[in-house]
Enzyme design. Sequence first.
Site, PDB file in Angstrom:
ATOM      1  N   GLU A 306      46.096  36.837  42.667  1.00  0.00           N
ATOM      2  CA  GLU A 306      45.084  35.679  42.779  1.00  0.00           C
ATOM      3  C   GLU A 306      45.725  34.620  43.187  1.00  0.00           C
ATOM      4  O   GLU A 306      46.409  33.732  42.247  1.00  0.00           O
ATOM      5  CB  GLU A 306      44.578  35.397  41.306  1.00  0.00           C
ATOM      6  CG  GLU A 306      43.375  36.692  41.116  1.00  0.00           C
ATOM      7  CD  GLU A 306      42.563  36.330  39.989  1.00  0.00           C
ATOM      8  OE1 GLU A 306      42.908  35.368  39.120  1.00  0.00           O
ATOM      9  OE2 GLU A 306      41.444  37.061  39.650  1.00  0.00           O
ATOM     10  N   GLU A 398      39.312  43.379  41.528  1.00  0.00           N
ATOM     11  CA  GLU A 398      39.019  43.132  40.135  1.00  0.00           C
ATOM     12  C   GLU A 398      37.850  42.241  39.934  1.00  0.00           C
ATOM     13  O   GLU A 398      37.603  41.445  40.659  1.00  0.00           O
ATOM     14  CB  GLU A 398      40.479  42.062  39.606  1.00  0.00           C
ATOM     15  CG  GLU A 398      40.216  41.740  38.283  1.00  0.00           C
ATOM     16  CD  GLU A 398      41.365  40.738  37.844  1.00  0.00           C
ATOM     17  OE1 GLU A 398      42.546  41.172  38.196  1.00  0.00           O
ATOM     18  OE2 GLU A 398      40.876  39.629  37.261  1.00  0.00           O
TER      19      GLU A 398
HETATM   20  C1  IDC Z   1      43.810  37.827  31.522  1.00  0.00           C
HETATM   21  C2  IDC Z   1      43.866  39.148  30.436  1.00  0.00           C
HETATM   22  C3  IDC Z   1      44.316  38.333  29.325  1.00  0.00           C
HETATM   23  C4  IDC Z   1      45.797  37.677  29.552  1.00  0.00           C
HETATM   24  C5  IDC Z   1      45.449  36.800  30.739  1.00  0.00           C
HETATM   25  C6  IDC Z   1      46.772  36.066  31.116  1.00  0.00           C
HETATM   26  O1  IDC Z   1      42.658  39.544  30.202  1.00  0.00           O
HETATM   27  O2  IDC Z   1      44.466  39.304  28.247  1.00  0.00           O
HETATM   28  O3  IDC Z   1      46.262  37.086  28.500  1.00  0.00           O
HETATM   29  O4  IDC Z   1      45.035  37.475  31.747  1.00  0.00           O
HETATM   30  O5  IDC Z   1      47.521  36.994  31.804  1.00  0.00           O
HETATM   31  C7  IDC Z   1      42.135  37.170  36.216  1.00  0.00           C
HETATM   32  C8  IDC Z   1      43.318  37.801  36.318  1.00  0.00           C
HETATM   33  C9  IDC Z   1      43.698  38.547  35.241  1.00  0.00           C
HETATM   34  C10 IDC Z   1      43.027  38.014  33.989  1.00  0.00           C
HETATM   35  C11 IDC Z   1      41.426  37.901  34.044  1.00  0.00           C
HETATM   36  C12 IDC Z   1      40.757  37.366  32.437  1.00  0.00           C
HETATM   37  O6  IDC Z   1      43.525  38.525  37.360  1.00  0.00           O
HETATM   38  O7  IDC Z   1      45.129  38.589  34.835  1.00  0.00           O
HETATM   39  O8  IDC Z   1      43.353  38.810  32.638  1.00  0.00           O
HETATM   40  N1  IDC Z   1      41.227  37.182  35.101  1.00  0.00           N
HETATM   41  O9  IDC Z   1      41.035  36.233  32.653  1.00  0.00           O
HETATM   42  N2  IDC Z   1      41.436  36.419  37.160  1.00  0.00           N
HETATM   43  C13 IDC Z   1      40.222  35.948  36.579  1.00  0.00           C
HETATM   44  C14 IDC Z   1      40.154  36.438  35.357  1.00  0.00           C
END
Ligand code: IDC
Length: 480
Positions: A306, A398
């Site tokens: 991202e 994702e």
């Molecule tokens: C989130 C995980 C969470 C973690 C956070 C930071 O669910 O447990 O603490 O990342 O690493 C994304 C990202 C993905 C995120 C997810 C939800 O690719 O890493 O995971 N998210 O926030 N993009 C949009 C949402």
Amino acid sequence: MFSIPRPSRRHLLVGGAVGALALAATAVLPSTNAMAATGCAVTYTTNSWQGGFTATVTVKNLGDPVNDWTLGFSFPDAGQRVVQGWSATWQQSGSAVTARSMSYNGSLGTGASTTVGFNGSWTGANPAPTAFTLNGTACTGGTTPTTPPPTTTPPPTTPPPTTPPPTGTTPVAINGQLRVCGVNLCNRYGRPIQLRGMSSHGLQWFANCYNDASLDALAKDWQADLFRISMYVQEQGYETNPTGFTNQVNSLVDKAEARGLYALIDFHTLTPGDPMYNLDRAKTFFAAVSARNAAKNNVIYEITNEPNGVSWSTIRNYAEQVIPVIRANDPDAVVIVGTRGWSSLGVSEGGNSDEIVNNPVRADNIMYTFHFYAASHKDNYRNEVQRAASRLPLFVTEFGTVTYTGDGAVDTASSTAWLDLLDRLKISYANWTYSDASEGSAAFRPGTCAGGTYAGTSVLTDSGNFMRNRIRTPDNFPTS
Ligand code: IDC
């Protein structure tokens, strides 16, 4: 023997009338002479719509083995153009078109075939070419320079299929090596498919969730097609132990392969959002995994998760440096490129997909990432995906059924609207996450991974139940 026209293909998801043309011009006769034998058979099939088309060209070598080849043909109509080709170097001069083999598909044994293709445009009409050459020899059948072919052998009534039928029932056994054709992800029959599956959580935190039992459940109980291997780079990820994380990814690729699942290798950049911060790490990592997994046909590479806070041109520059590293080892694998604004096609930072359409990554066989979280991202994002899908190959590597924080309740209405849209557009997806994290996006209840049972519904959260029900429906992958 004579080959028969291949069935017309599924249309591309592009507005306007859809027509299909199929042509096969071959007269395949056995060769009886040991002297340099030449000959070839070509099948040319198009999906055509007003002004545009995608052509799939299968070339069969009926002569002696060759190490490289050039296919030639002429367009019958002056308005026909090759716009963008794949699996060969395409050139057009006037109406004459040539396609030169790549390093990985140049060698064609006797009887071997290979498939190449291109996106084209047309103005007046879009008739199929009627004459093809391979290394200068007309593709009218097997011939030798000195001996006329025997005429007494009766031709068999059915030709051998160009692509053998699948020998198994797993997604990889059926679909084989994937490639991008037009705006779709296509299987080895050149037909558009959609892969549906799950993303791991960060390997640095949830390694205990990815093992034989959990991947058995994903393949057999969930009937998934795809496992995304989410390898964070920061947050105690890859940068802290490159060798260890590379090995962990490779071992999960093997587990996916053993179950006939596609493996999406996700270089999970998130913060910082500039992929260039990790450029050297990306080159090192992808050089290693692409060399190690080059012979497999289940691997897809996602080079940056991202990107955020950076321009599209920076992301594009990053992609144009990382993709050649992969291609040098694994030339035929599909590569997926992240987009601006947390892979929102730019929308989350006030842009849209036009910046990509106007300035695409200069590489073939690539797709672009779109991510969403259903409780946060709704109609304006869906509208942009729908608009972009006729112009760019998209892959939802994702998404969540909840808010963008990864937590909260499942938004069933929005998640259903999203997945119905992706199904209709045949856009592949992976859901965040196949883990037992204490957050609404996790498919398993907390503690599941320590318990070791993954199949069935008793271990699932609301999100897990919703996703398992969606993913378990039959794929109906096309096999001809
Ligand atoms: C989130 C995980 C969470 C973690 C956070 C930071 O669910 O447990 O603490 O990342 O690493 C994304 C990202 C993905 C995120 C997810 C939800 O690719 O890493 O995971 N998210 O926030 N993009 C949009 C949402």
